[in-house]
Design an enzyme around this catalytic site. Structure first.
Site, mmCIF file in Angstrom:
data_model
loop_
_atom_site.group_PDB
_atom_site.id
_atom_site.type_symbol
_atom_site.label_atom_id
_atom_site.label_comp_id
_atom_site.label_asym_id
_atom_site.label_seq_id
_atom_site.Cartn_x
_atom_site.Cartn_y
_atom_site.Cartn_z
ATOM 1 N N GLU A 1 0.296 127.331 -28.035
ATOM 2 C CA GLU A 1 0.625 128.275 -29.093
ATOM 3 C C GLU A 1 1.739 129.229 -28.671
ATOM 4 O O GLU A 1 2.610 129.579 -29.465
ATOM 5 C CB GLU A 1 -0.637 129.047 -29.501
ATOM 6 C CG GLU A 1 -0.486 129.725 -30.847
ATOM 7 C CD GLU A 1 -1.834 129.950 -31.530
ATOM 8 O OE1 GLU A 1 -2.701 129.063 -31.463
ATOM 9 O OE2 GLU A 1 -1.999 131.027 -32.108
ATOM 10 N N CYS B 1 -15.729 134.943 -33.839
ATOM 11 C CA CYS B 1 -16.746 133.911 -33.641
ATOM 12 C C CYS B 1 -18.101 134.462 -33.200
ATOM 13 O O CYS B 1 -19.129 133.841 -33.456
ATOM 14 C CB CYS B 1 -16.277 132.890 -32.609
ATOM 15 S SG CYS B 1 -14.631 132.266 -32.958
ATOM 16 N N GLU C 1 -14.616 120.873 -39.730
ATOM 17 C CA GLU C 1 -13.382 120.559 -39.014
ATOM 18 C C GLU C 1 -13.508 119.230 -38.262
ATOM 19 O O GLU C 1 -12.621 118.374 -38.324
ATOM 20 C CB GLU C 1 -13.051 121.677 -38.019
ATOM 21 C CG GLU C 1 -11.740 121.445 -37.283
ATOM 22 C CD GLU C 1 -11.490 122.484 -36.192
ATOM 23 O OE1 GLU C 1 -12.444 122.847 -35.477
ATOM 24 O OE2 GLU C 1 -10.344 122.922 -36.055
ATOM 25 N N CYS D 1 -7.065 128.624 -34.924
ATOM 26 C CA CYS D 1 -8.299 128.199 -34.248
ATOM 27 C C CYS D 1 -9.509 128.280 -35.148
ATOM 28 O O CYS D 1 -10.552 127.747 -34.812
ATOM 29 C CB CYS D 1 -8.607 129.000 -32.997
ATOM 30 S SG CYS D 1 -7.352 130.081 -32.488
ATOM 31 N N LYS E 1 -16.900 124.554 -38.070
ATOM 32 C CA LYS E 1 -16.513 123.559 -37.058
ATOM 33 C C LYS E 1 -17.084 122.193 -37.382
ATOM 34 O O LYS E 1 -16.561 121.172 -36.953
ATOM 35 C CB LYS E 1 -17.002 124.000 -35.679
ATOM 36 C CG LYS E 1 -16.310 125.244 -35.158
ATOM 37 C CD LYS E 1 -14.970 124.918 -34.543
ATOM 38 C CE LYS E 1 -14.210 126.202 -34.249
ATOM 39 N NZ LYS E 1 -12.789 125.982 -34.010
ATOM 40 N N GLU F 1 -8.006 113.626 -39.951
ATOM 41 C CA GLU F 1 -6.912 113.672 -38.967
ATOM 42 C C GLU F 1 -7.447 113.582 -37.531
ATOM 43 O O GLU F 1 -6.714 113.246 -36.615
ATOM 44 C CB GLU F 1 -6.132 114.982 -39.013
ATOM 45 C CG GLU F 1 -5.602 115.502 -40.303
ATOM 46 C CD GLU F 1 -6.608 116.297 -41.109
ATOM 47 O OE1 GLU F 1 -7.478 115.645 -41.724
ATOM 48 O OE2 GLU F 1 -6.533 117.528 -41.152
ATOM 49 N N SER G 1 -0.013 127.934 -37.186
ATOM 50 C CA SER G 1 0.300 127.233 -35.950
ATOM 51 C C SER G 1 -0.147 125.782 -36.108
ATOM 52 O O SER G 1 -1.173 125.505 -36.715
ATOM 53 C CB SER G 1 -0.468 127.887 -34.798
ATOM 54 O OG SER G 1 -0.541 126.996 -33.718
ATOM 55 N N GLU H 1 4.959 127.376 -28.960
ATOM 56 C CA GLU H 1 5.328 127.254 -30.363
ATOM 57 C C GLU H 1 5.852 128.593 -30.901
ATOM 58 O O GLU H 1 6.871 128.644 -31.602
ATOM 59 C CB GLU H 1 4.079 126.819 -31.150
ATOM 60 C CG GLU H 1 4.312 126.586 -32.628
ATOM 61 C CD GLU H 1 3.009 126.242 -33.355
ATOM 62 O OE1 GLU H 1 1.913 126.577 -32.846
ATOM 63 O OE2 GLU H 1 3.090 125.639 -34.431
#
Ligand code: SF4
Ligand code: SF4
Ligand code: FES
Lengths: 169, 653
Positions: free
Chosen positions: B277, B494, B359, B297, B356, B364, B317, B280
């Site tokens: 990150e 979190c 996710e 994230c 999560k 993908e 990101s 980037e």
């Protein structure tokens, strides 16, 4: 007639936009907006409710909540003629149930179905219309019919059907 | 000092916002269903009733405390009243407690027990509504709903979305997504916060426990666990430890006892995320492109942008979250190194989070149908499995993580609290072990600036999606300018994830976060690039941050999503020679797509094109980055305007 997907739908959709424009986008106007939109479509189509939510920048769940809270709103398409049978105590005593059964049969409505397939009639019950002297009472759109026997009701319905047929020919 | 009397005893109070808080401070836990200190007051459940001097019953949650008040909390009348209310709720409730996922945490069950309800004198509700298990993260069972509205207010007030709401009235009243749709058909981002406030089993987390037991009992599978930072400071709460006490080595030990082959640390993947990150970010800064950079994230936040702010998709990101980076390097690199195929490796992540789960299921992140992360257990599910396995917590002996991926720096550990990602990134920019306190703590929006090579870098940190929405609006309107924005969907980050033990109010979240900062202080290494295992990954596999290999395995892409399914408006007209679809989703609507509609409609009418041109209004052509979007004969026209579309129609005719 106007459904969300039917014939005059583009005009109705523009009407929706005008209605929102006139009231403004403040959520306090939601109920008035829904009322006018219902006048346009005779019910509140789901996709239009969703559009209203987008245009007013509120969540669709909130619009859905308001639309389902008030008895006057319908999320199902309604017929051109909305027949309301009073089921208040006075009317009940004067056999409004018999009337209702007759009409259900006559219109060919199945269990749980309230509107005829051709969108001509919707049959509903209401609690006391405040015209107990005239029991049993049947209201078709705005017109009140008092002391209705099943025979009389059948006659009225037949007349409407005849009128509609001749108009369509 | 002001005082009032509770059950005849004098109690002092100051700025408590209601009587309920004063009563709680006095050590009396009045029962409540609809009260949450961080949500607005609703006052509907009537459990918190108290009796005043005149014998009036008042709801403590919506009454401000007043000097000299005298109230009683447990008169005979109140006891009777509360029992009655509870009985009524129970009558309408699907009382399958033994098989209910919420069983041990259910407020309704607990209160029924505490108040000694022995029979329910009212009839059961006949009608059963369908259970919605369409979401990858949560399951809604409306038959267990007591209409307290906690979930509705959570989603609306804290997450700023309003996925679910009250509908209908009286006996038919329910809580549901719009138009009785399923959660998978609407704009739910899987954050699970609704489930963490639901007092009953009406909204619960979708469990993956069975899948994991299956893998553990399958000899052909090597089962590898990763433990997210926030889990370790909350797990102990279920076993009598204080919030914030770290338990990672006990968790490792418990997992080993259950048969896990390897236990690694997600914090290492967090270090890897920071490496990618930062790289980037520096590139974007140099080019002045796609700024501010939004962290990626948090999958609930990512989905929120996909649903609501597609024009910001390029700002996210492209880094995968630590969970997914971990899954990727295990299956795509480590498996090969140790002579296994990816099918033989089963990756279980242990997360504070419900999103999560969603996710991990994104396509993908799978290769030929085999996902990088096979199962996601929340902290609560882990607790459940430990109990199911009969492991006695007190007897556990600490065990360290396995190598090579059990080694993290402090920067990876603080990922679990709001501000942590930013702080870890700042340490890299700064090159030291800076304690960047400006971005710590529970403030909804935290702003700070750092200097990098003489350039001032402005950062913003938000948690809770409502706060994120407000920030995005500011950025959109040009009222705020940042280079880096960190967003975590859950309050507190979190540590306040919906997979954590409940309750998780501000006080508890703060203790958990503090636990992470203590761990960070203990670590010798505080910066991602100091992590020897991360270095090893670059040397042996990835090359350098931002390399082609990195991009292939550690980065991802996003797409815009429709907020609600099945709501397009078709305007009659046969599918003709030219078919026009105009997007009236929020983005396009705001950019004037309705004007395009009007123009096309006028044209059709004026020139009698009814049978040649069909018109449709659609909610999202999923191309909102360049709205308004219009689809003409299957081709999407970006940044459309009325004139262009009219010309196009002419050409096609
Ligand atoms: S999971 Fe989150 S976004 Fe979905 S309904 Fe619950 S609170 Fe709202
Ligand atoms: S689903 Fe749970 S939180 Fe939501 S209203 Fe029902 S009982 Fe309350
Ligand atoms: S907690 Fe006061 S009415 Fe529900």
């Amino acid at each position: 007639m106007a459904t969300a997907t039917g014939h005059d739908s583009r005009r109705s959709f523009q009407r929706v936009n005008e209605i929102i424009e006139t009231h403004g986008r403040d959520p306090v106007h939601l109920i008035s907006i829904l009322q006018e939109v219902q006048n346009e479509y005779r019910y509140l189509p789901q996709e239009i409710l969703n559009y209203i939510a987008t245009a007013m920048n509120i969540s669709p769940s909130r619009v859905f909540g308001v639309a389902t809270f008030y008895e006057n709103f319908s999320l199902e398409p309604k017929g051109k003629y909305v027949i309301r049978i009073c089921d208040g105590t006075a009317c009940h005593v004067k056999n409004s149930t018999g009337l209702l059964n007759m009409l259900t049969r006559k219109l060919g409505l199945k269990e749980g179905q309230r509107t005829t397939g051709d969108l001509l009639f919707t049959l509903e019950t209401v609690s006391c219309l405040g015209a107990c002297g005239l029991a049993p009472v049947m209201v078709i759109n705005e017109e009140v019919h008092g002391k209705v026997t099943p025979e009389k009701a059948e006659q009225i319905i037949d007349e409407i059907i005849k009128k509609e047929r001749s108009q369509n020919d | 000092m002001k005082t009032l009397k509770i059950n005849g005893r004098e109690v002092a109070f100051s700025d408590e916002k209601n009587l309920l808080e004063v009563i709680r401070k006095a050590g009396i836990q009045l029962p409540t269903f609809c009260y949450h200190s961080e949500l607005s007051t609703y006052g509907a459940c009537r459990m918190c009733l108290v009796e005043d001097k005149k014998g009036n019953l008042i709801a403590a949650c919506c009454t401000p405390p007043r000097e000299g008040m005298e109230i009683k909390t447990h008169t005979l009348r109140l006891l009777k009243q509360r029992k009655m209310t509870l009985e009524l709720l129970l009558a309408a409730h699907d009382r399958e407690c033994t098989t209910c996922y919420k069983n041990s945490d259910c407020k309704l069950r607990k209160l029924a027990h505490d108040m000694g309800i022995e029979e329910i004198r009212f009839g059961r509700k006949e009608k059963r509504l369908p259970v919605d298990d369409s979401s990858p993260a949560i399951i809604r069972n409306p038959n267990k709903c007591i209409l307290c509205g906690d979930c509705v207010r959570m989603c609306e007030e804290v997450q700023g979305i309003g996925v679910i709401g009250f509908a209908y009235r009286g006996a038919r009243a329910t809580v549901t997504p719009a138009f009785n749709k399923k959660l998978s058909e609407v704009d739910c981002v899987d954050c699970g916060q609704c489930s963490s406030v639901c007092p009953t089993g009406a909204i619960v987390v979708k469990p993956h426990i069975e899948k994991v037991w299956q893998a553990l009992n399958d000899d052909s599978k090597v089962v590898i666990a990763q433990i997210a930072p926030a889990v370790r400071v909350a797990f102990g709460e279920a076993f009598g430890l204080k919030a914030g006490e770290s338990t990672e080595y006990l968790i490792v030990s418990a997992l080993k006892a259950m048969g896990f082959d390897k236990v690694f640390d997600t914090c290492l993947a967090a270090d890897l995320t920071v490496m990618e990150e930062v790289r980037e970010f520096m590139e974007r800064l140099d080019r002045g492109e796609n700024l501010p950079l939004f962290t990626s994230c948090c999958p609930a936040w990512v989905k929120f942008v996909e649903f609501n702010y597609p024009s910001f998709l390029d700002n996210l990101s492209t880094c995968r979250s630590p969970q997914q980076m971990f899954g990727s390097f295990i299956k795509n690199y480590y498996a090969g190194e140790v002579g296994l195929s990816r099918d033989n490796v089963f990756v279980v992540s242990i997360m504070p989070c419900t999103a999560k789960k969603a996710e991990a299921a994104r396509e993908e992140f799978a290769v030929d149908g085999n996902p990088d992360v096979d199962a996601v257990l929340t902290t609560q599910e882990l607790i459940r499995m430990v109990r199911e396995a009969g492991i006695v917590f007190e007897e556990l002996k600490e065990e360290s993580f396995d190598m090579p991926f059990g080694f993290a720096t402090g920067g990876g550990i603080i990922f679990g609290a709001t501000g942590g990602v930013t702080e870890a990134v700042v340490r890299m920019l700064d090159g030291g072990h800076k304690r960047f306190k400006e971005v710590r703590g529970n403030e909804g929006l935290k702003e700070a600036a750092v200097l990098k090579d003489g350039r001032e870098i402005k950062v913003a940190v938000v948690h809770g999606l409502k706060n994120a929405r407000e920030l995005l609006e500011m950025i959109k309107q040009g009222k705020a300018k940042y280079d880096l924005v960190e967003v975590m969907a859950c309050p507190g980050g979190c540590v306040g994830g919906a997979g954590q033990p409940v309750p998780a109010d501000a006080g508890i979240r703060e203790k958990r976060a503090k636990g992470l900062y203590i761990l960070d202080n203990r670590m010798q290494l505080g910066r991602a690039d100091e992590n020897p295992m991360v270095r090893m990954l670059y040397e042996k596999w990835l090359g350098s941050p931002g390399s082609e290999v990195s991009h292939k395995y550690l980065h991802t892409h996003y797409r815009s999503r429709r907020r609600i399914e099945g709501t397009d408006i078709k305007f009659g007209g046969q599918q003709g020679k030219v078919n026009v679809k105009i997007c009236i989703g929020t983005s396009c609507y705001l950019k004037g797509s309705y004007d395009i509609f009007k123009a096309v409609d006028r044209k059709i009418k004026e020139r009698n094109l009814e049978d040649k041109v069909s018109l449709e209004a659609t909610f999202c052509l999923e191309n909102c980055t360049s709205s308004p979007a219009v689809e003409v004969n299957g081709n999407i026209v970006e940044n459309a305007d009325a004139e262009r579309i009219e010309r196009l129609i002419d050409q096609l005719l």
